[in-house]
Scaffold this motif. Structure first.
Motif, PDB file in Angstrom:
ATOM      1  N   HIS A  11      90.297  -2.611  15.961  1.00 56.80           N
ATOM      2  CA  HIS A  11      89.471  -1.444  15.625  1.00 56.80           C
ATOM      3  C   HIS A  11      88.338  -1.206  16.624  1.00 56.80           C
ATOM      4  O   HIS A  11      87.892  -0.083  16.795  1.00 56.80           O
ATOM      5  N   CYS A  12      87.880  -2.240  17.294  1.00 58.25           N
ATOM      6  CA  CYS A  12      86.796  -2.088  18.268  1.00 58.25           C
ATOM      7  C   CYS A  12      87.332  -1.957  19.693  1.00 58.25           C
ATOM      8  O   CYS A  12      86.565  -2.003  20.653  1.00 58.25           O
ATOM      9  N   GLY A  13      88.637  -1.821  19.836  1.00 61.25           N
ATOM     10  CA  GLY A  13      89.248  -1.594  21.130  1.00 61.25           C
ATOM     11  C   GLY A  13      89.891  -2.823  21.741  1.00 61.25           C
ATOM     12  O   GLY A  13      90.982  -2.750  22.273  1.00 61.25           O
ATOM     13  N   THR A  14      89.209  -3.949  21.667  1.00 67.60           N
ATOM     14  CA  THR A  14      89.715  -5.194  22.246  1.00 67.60           C
ATOM     15  C   THR A  14      89.068  -6.367  21.528  1.00 67.60           C
ATOM     16  O   THR A  14      87.951  -6.243  21.013  1.00 67.60           O
ATOM     17  N   ILE A  15      89.760  -7.481  21.542  1.00 65.75           N
ATOM     18  CA  ILE A  15      89.176  -8.673  20.932  1.00 65.75           C
ATOM     19  C   ILE A  15      88.076  -9.265  21.804  1.00 65.75           C
ATOM     20  O   ILE A  15      87.320 -10.113  21.363  1.00 65.75           O
ATOM     21  N   ALA A  16      87.965  -8.780  23.044  1.00 63.08           N
ATOM     22  CA  ALA A  16      86.957  -9.326  23.966  1.00 63.08           C
ATOM     23  C   ALA A  16      85.555  -9.194  23.395  1.00 63.08           C
ATOM     24  O   ALA A  16      84.727 -10.094  23.574  1.00 63.08           O
ATOM     25  N   HIS A  17      85.274  -8.098  22.708  1.00 63.06           N
ATOM     26  CA  HIS A  17      83.925  -7.888  22.160  1.00 63.06           C
ATOM     27  C   HIS A  17      83.590  -8.884  21.045  1.00 63.06           C
ATOM     28  O   HIS A  17      82.558  -9.562  21.122  1.00 63.06           O
ATOM     29  N   PRO A  18      84.416  -9.000  20.008  1.00 65.79           N
ATOM     30  CA  PRO A  18      84.087 -10.000  18.986  1.00 65.79           C
ATOM     31  C   PRO A  18      84.160 -11.432  19.513  1.00 65.79           C
ATOM     32  O   PRO A  18      83.372 -12.283  19.096  1.00 65.79           O
ATOM     33  N   HIS A  54      92.790 -35.711  18.997  1.00 70.73           N
ATOM     34  CA  HIS A  54      93.939 -34.802  18.952  1.00 70.73           C
ATOM     35  C   HIS A  54      94.151 -34.170  20.329  1.00 70.73           C
ATOM     36  O   HIS A  54      93.209 -33.986  21.082  1.00 70.73           O
ATOM     37  N   TYR A  55      95.373 -33.822  20.606  1.00 68.79           N
ATOM     38  CA  TYR A  55      95.709 -33.110  21.843  1.00 68.79           C
ATOM     39  C   TYR A  55      95.843 -31.629  21.520  1.00 68.79           C
ATOM     40  O   TYR A  55      96.936 -31.074  21.515  1.00 68.79           O
ATOM     41  N   PHE A  56      94.700 -31.020  21.241  1.00 66.94           N
ATOM     42  CA  PHE A  56      94.694 -29.636  20.785  1.00 66.94           C
ATOM     43  C   PHE A  56      95.347 -28.689  21.787  1.00 66.94           C
ATOM     44  O   PHE A  56      95.922 -27.683  21.399  1.00 66.94           O
ATOM     45  N   GLN A  57      95.251 -28.990  23.075  1.00 69.20           N
ATOM     46  CA  GLN A  57      95.810 -28.093  24.078  1.00 69.20           C
ATOM     47  C   GLN A  57      97.329 -27.973  23.926  1.00 69.20           C
ATOM     48  O   GLN A  57      97.917 -27.003  24.390  1.00 69.20           O
ATOM     49  N   GLU A  58      97.955 -28.910  23.240  1.00 69.16           N
ATOM     50  CA  GLU A  58      99.403 -28.870  23.027  1.00 69.16           C
ATOM     51  C   GLU A  58      99.784 -28.149  21.729  1.00 69.16           C
ATOM     52  O   GLU A  58     100.961 -27.893  21.491  1.00 69.16           O
ATOM     53  N   TRP A  59      98.805 -27.842  20.894  1.00 65.09           N
ATOM     54  CA  TRP A  59      99.094 -27.212  19.607  1.00 65.09           C
ATOM     55  C   TRP A  59      99.342 -25.717  19.789  1.00 65.09           C
ATOM     56  O   TRP A  59      98.698 -25.059  20.610  1.00 65.09           O
ATOM     57  N   PRO A  60     100.226 -25.147  18.948  1.00 66.33           N
ATOM     58  CA  PRO A  60     100.370 -23.689  18.944  1.00 66.33           C
ATOM     59  C   PRO A  60      99.070 -23.029  18.472  1.00 66.33           C
ATOM     60  O   PRO A  60      98.324 -23.603  17.671  1.00 66.33           O
ATOM     61  N   THR A  61      98.832 -21.845  18.958  1.00 67.64           N
ATOM     62  CA  THR A  61      97.566 -21.168  18.683  1.00 67.64           C
ATOM     63  C   THR A  61      97.360 -20.907  17.199  1.00 67.64           C
ATOM     64  O   THR A  61      96.247 -21.080  16.691  1.00 67.64           O
ATOM     65  N   ASP A  62      98.419 -20.510  16.488  1.00 68.12           N
ATOM     66  CA  ASP A  62      98.235 -20.244  15.055  1.00 68.12           C
ATOM     67  C   ASP A  62      97.889 -21.525  14.296  1.00 68.12           C
ATOM     68  O   ASP A  62      97.118 -21.492  13.345  1.00 68.12           O
ATOM     69  N   LEU A  63      98.403 -22.660  14.738  1.00 65.89           N
ATOM     70  CA  LEU A  63      98.044 -23.930  14.108  1.00 65.89           C
ATOM     71  C   LEU A  63      96.586 -24.285  14.399  1.00 65.89           C
ATOM     72  O   LEU A  63      95.886 -24.807  13.534  1.00 65.89           O
ATOM     73  N   HIS A 108      84.973 -26.084  20.763  1.00 58.97           N
ATOM     74  CA  HIS A 108      85.971 -26.340  21.813  1.00 58.97           C
ATOM     75  C   HIS A 108      87.295 -25.662  21.472  1.00 58.97           C
ATOM     76  O   HIS A 108      87.891 -24.981  22.318  1.00 58.97           O
ATOM     77  N   ILE A 109      87.758 -25.834  20.249  1.00 59.85           N
ATOM     78  CA  ILE A 109      89.042 -25.256  19.837  1.00 59.85           C
ATOM     79  C   ILE A 109      89.019 -23.738  19.997  1.00 59.85           C
ATOM     80  O   ILE A 109      89.974 -23.146  20.504  1.00 59.85           O
ATOM     81  N   GLU A 110      87.945 -23.121  19.571  1.00 58.84           N
ATOM     82  CA  GLU A 110      87.879 -21.661  19.656  1.00 58.84           C
ATOM     83  C   GLU A 110      87.627 -21.183  21.080  1.00 58.84           C
ATOM     84  O   GLU A 110      88.385 -20.362  21.607  1.00 58.84           O
ATOM     85  N   ASN A 111      86.562 -21.665  21.710  1.00 58.92           N
ATOM     86  CA  ASN A 111      86.167 -21.158  23.027  1.00 58.92           C
ATOM     87  C   ASN A 111      87.171 -21.479  24.126  1.00 58.92           C
ATOM     88  O   ASN A 111      87.394 -20.668  25.019  1.00 58.92           O
ATOM     89  N   ASP A 112      87.734 -22.683  24.087  1.00 63.06           N
ATOM     90  CA  ASP A 112      88.567 -23.152  25.192  1.00 63.06           C
ATOM     91  C   ASP A 112      90.057 -22.954  24.968  1.00 63.06           C
ATOM     92  O   ASP A 112      90.828 -23.015  25.931  1.00 63.06           O
ATOM     93  N   LEU A 113      90.464 -22.747  23.727  1.00 63.89           N
ATOM     94  CA  LEU A 113      91.899 -22.648  23.450  1.00 63.89           C
ATOM     95  C   LEU A 113      92.283 -21.337  22.759  1.00 63.89           C
ATOM     96  O   LEU A 113      93.033 -20.542  23.320  1.00 63.89           O
ATOM     97  N   ILE A 114      91.781 -21.120  21.556  1.00 58.66           N
ATOM     98  CA  ILE A 114      92.199 -19.941  20.788  1.00 58.66           C
ATOM     99  C   ILE A 114      91.825 -18.650  21.517  1.00 58.66           C
ATOM    100  O   ILE A 114      92.684 -17.780  21.740  1.00 58.66           O
ATOM    101  N   PHE A 115      90.570 -18.505  21.871  1.00 58.00           N
ATOM    102  CA  PHE A 115      90.118 -17.238  22.446  1.00 58.00           C
ATOM    103  C   PHE A 115      90.791 -16.920  23.781  1.00 58.00           C
ATOM    104  O   PHE A 115      91.309 -15.809  23.948  1.00 58.00           O
ATOM    105  N   PRO A 116      90.836 -17.841  24.743  1.00 62.42           N
ATOM    106  CA  PRO A 116      91.500 -17.501  26.012  1.00 62.42           C
ATOM    107  C   PRO A 116      92.990 -17.171  25.838  1.00 62.42           C
ATOM    108  O   PRO A 116      93.500 -16.241  26.465  1.00 62.42           O
TER     109      PRO A 116
END
Length: 175
Positions: free
Chosen positions: A95-102, A6-15, A156-164
């Motif tokens: 609630h924890c201030g930023t999503i950076a922590h979770p 799959h070309y995940f980098q082309e997918w919308p984040t919610d997908l 990969h999907i979470e660390n490299d695409l969704i989270f950033p």
């Protein structure tokens, strides 16, 4: 490390989040249970099975906790964040201030799982069964290899695409 077809980098984040939830979270739960049973059935197959059982059991239990945190806390907020961004609306901080922590916690947990599954790979000589291994043992090794590949795709999907992507959006719209 994107080895998917799959070309995940082309997918919308919610997908991507939908895919992580519907394919990977469900798959981890279903395949993890199946693997635990197979590992238990084959625990006397050879000398590495005890450590494999210990590693996989710990991994599965930790992954269940990890998935729950994503499903109940992080991903609902990310969906709201993406919706606010789509609608050009401001968003209240998490609630924890930023999503950076979770996000940082999820990524640390991902690293731990990669290490566990690398150890299983090493113990099984890269999922290669000895010549005298039973068919069930070969089935187990194939299933462990597939589980690990799916886990790597998930990470990969979470660390490299969704989270950033979500961290970047948060900087723009959360105030």
């Amino acid at each position: 490390m994107d080895t998917s077809r799959h070309y995940f980098q082309e997918w919308p984040t919610d997908l991507l989040i939908d895919y992580a939830l519907k394919i990977h979270h469900r798959g981890i739960r279903h395949n993890g249970q199946r693997l635990l049973k197979l590992i238990s059935f084959l625990k006397d197959e050879n000398e590495v099975m005890g450590e494999i059982e210990s590693l996989f059991t710990a991994s599965f239990n930790d992954l269940l906790n990890h998935l729950q945190k994503e499903e109940q806390v992080l991903f609902p907020y990310l969906y709201d964040l993406l919706e606010a961004h789509r609608n050009n609306q401001p968003m209240a901080p998490m609630h924890c201030g930023t999503i950076a922590h979770p996000v940082q916690m999820m990524m640390m947990e991902h690293e731990g799982e990669i290490a566990r599954h690398q150890r299983i790979c090493d113990l099984t000589n890269n999922y290669s069964a000895p010549a005298d291994a039973s068919e069930d043992y070969q089935l187990l090794l194939n299933a462990l290899k597939e589980f690990s590949a799916d886990l790597h795709e998930h990470i990969h999907i979470e660390n490299d695409l969704i989270f950033p992507r979500c961290l970047a959006i948060e900087q723009k719209i959360v105030g």
